[in-house]
Design a protein around this motif. Sequence first.
Motif, short mmCIF file in Angstrom:
data_model
loop_
_atom_site.label_atom_id
_atom_site.label_comp_id
_atom_site.label_asym_id
_atom_site.label_seq_id
_atom_site.Cartn_x
_atom_site.Cartn_y
_atom_site.Cartn_z
N GLY A 1 0.79 -1.22 0.00
CA GLY A 1 0.00 0.00 0.00
C GLY A 1 0.82 1.27 0.00
O GLY A 1 0.27 2.37 0.12
N GLN A 2 2.14 1.14 -0.15
CA GLN A 2 3.03 2.30 -0.09
C GLN A 2 3.66 2.64 -1.43
O GLN A 2 4.43 3.59 -1.53
CB GLN A 2 4.14 2.06 0.94
CG GLN A 2 3.63 1.79 2.34
CD GLN A 2 4.77 1.59 3.32
OE1 GLN A 2 5.57 2.49 3.57
NE2 GLN A 2 4.86 0.39 3.88
N VAL A 3 3.38 1.84 -2.44
CA VAL A 3 3.96 2.06 -3.77
C VAL A 3 2.82 2.20 -4.77
O VAL A 3 1.84 1.46 -4.70
CB VAL A 3 4.88 0.89 -4.18
CG1 VAL A 3 5.57 1.20 -5.50
CG2 VAL A 3 5.90 0.59 -3.10
N ALA A 4 2.96 3.15 -5.68
CA ALA A 4 1.91 3.39 -6.67
C ALA A 4 2.55 3.59 -8.05
O ALA A 4 3.71 4.00 -8.16
CB ALA A 4 1.09 4.62 -6.29
N PRO A 5 1.81 3.28 -9.11
CA PRO A 5 2.33 3.56 -10.46
C PRO A 5 2.75 5.02 -10.60
O PRO A 5 2.13 5.91 -10.02
CB PRO A 5 1.14 3.22 -11.35
CG PRO A 5 0.37 2.20 -10.57
CD PRO A 5 0.49 2.61 -9.14
#
Length: 333
Positions: free
Chosen positions: A144-148
């Motif tokens: 939940g801490q990385v996004a595109p």
Amino acid sequence: MSTTPPPPQAPPPPPADGPVNALAVGKVFVRQYYKILQSSPANIRNFYHPDSTILHVGTGGGAEGDDSKSHLFADLPDDAFAWASPIKAEAEAEEIESIDTSADERLNRVRLPRATTIEWGTDLSFSFVYVRALEPAGAADLSGQVAPNDQLCELRPVLESGKKGAPISLIGAPFDTVMSAFATLDKTVREVDLVFFRGSKDELKELCTGDATGSGDGDTITITVVQNKGGKDEAVRTLTAPSGCNVRQVLVDHDINVYQSLTRWTNCKGKQLCGTCIVNVADGGPNTNRKSMDEGSTLRENPDGYRLSCVTFAYGDVTVETFPPIKAAQWTR
């Protein structure tokens, strides 16, 4: 008058992980030694007794500079303390500064398995690697801490001991460099700490240069263009452009033709399809992005300085020659 000796005392119980031995004591000693050496070297003398032969090697047993090895380690082989090298390396790596994620709310550090389950991407400069996609239900997705579109800034391996290895700055690094950083990690590394920036490449560059407002003009570079070198109509023009600019776009915007012969009308207009916008980067090659495998293959029969201007990005001053000599085979691929 006789004295009764005190009754013998039982030795202290060994630690839970086994009896104390010279190797275990030595490891603790070395860890503490290098910790103090890094943080407060002036206090390192507190480790030794004034008469210590460790501190005063070559004294007390012979003349100063005596190589007779009469000191404490005289009977030890030269590699007796080779085991201490990894401990020293770990201590030194711990002291290397990492990116301070508290400096900006858009920075984020996350610990992931070595197989990050991230699909990486990059722009046409083949640098500034970012998160292109996340594997569904993978470690990065579940965190939940990385996004595109998050920009990759730093890689720091987590060592087998649980300590952190030396951080590797990856801001603006070429794609190949980033992939090599992962591939060359020690085989014992199972997890990595990654620092991401949530924003665009330009926003990350502004943060790095201290222009967080984006109000400044940013870094500018000089592109010196030699047109028709060696010809009767040879001309030299000096252009100013922002750092990271696309060479073809800058030249075209200044009405400088990069296409030879009929390709001036049959080219792909910078869509990386035709391979005809060839220029020679005569000076400042290291200030441009690295050639990709596709570009290198397209130009394989030409000098190293030859580039496809549509995929060449300049980050410092460069000199570019248009219409460089090209063999006929280049147009028959």
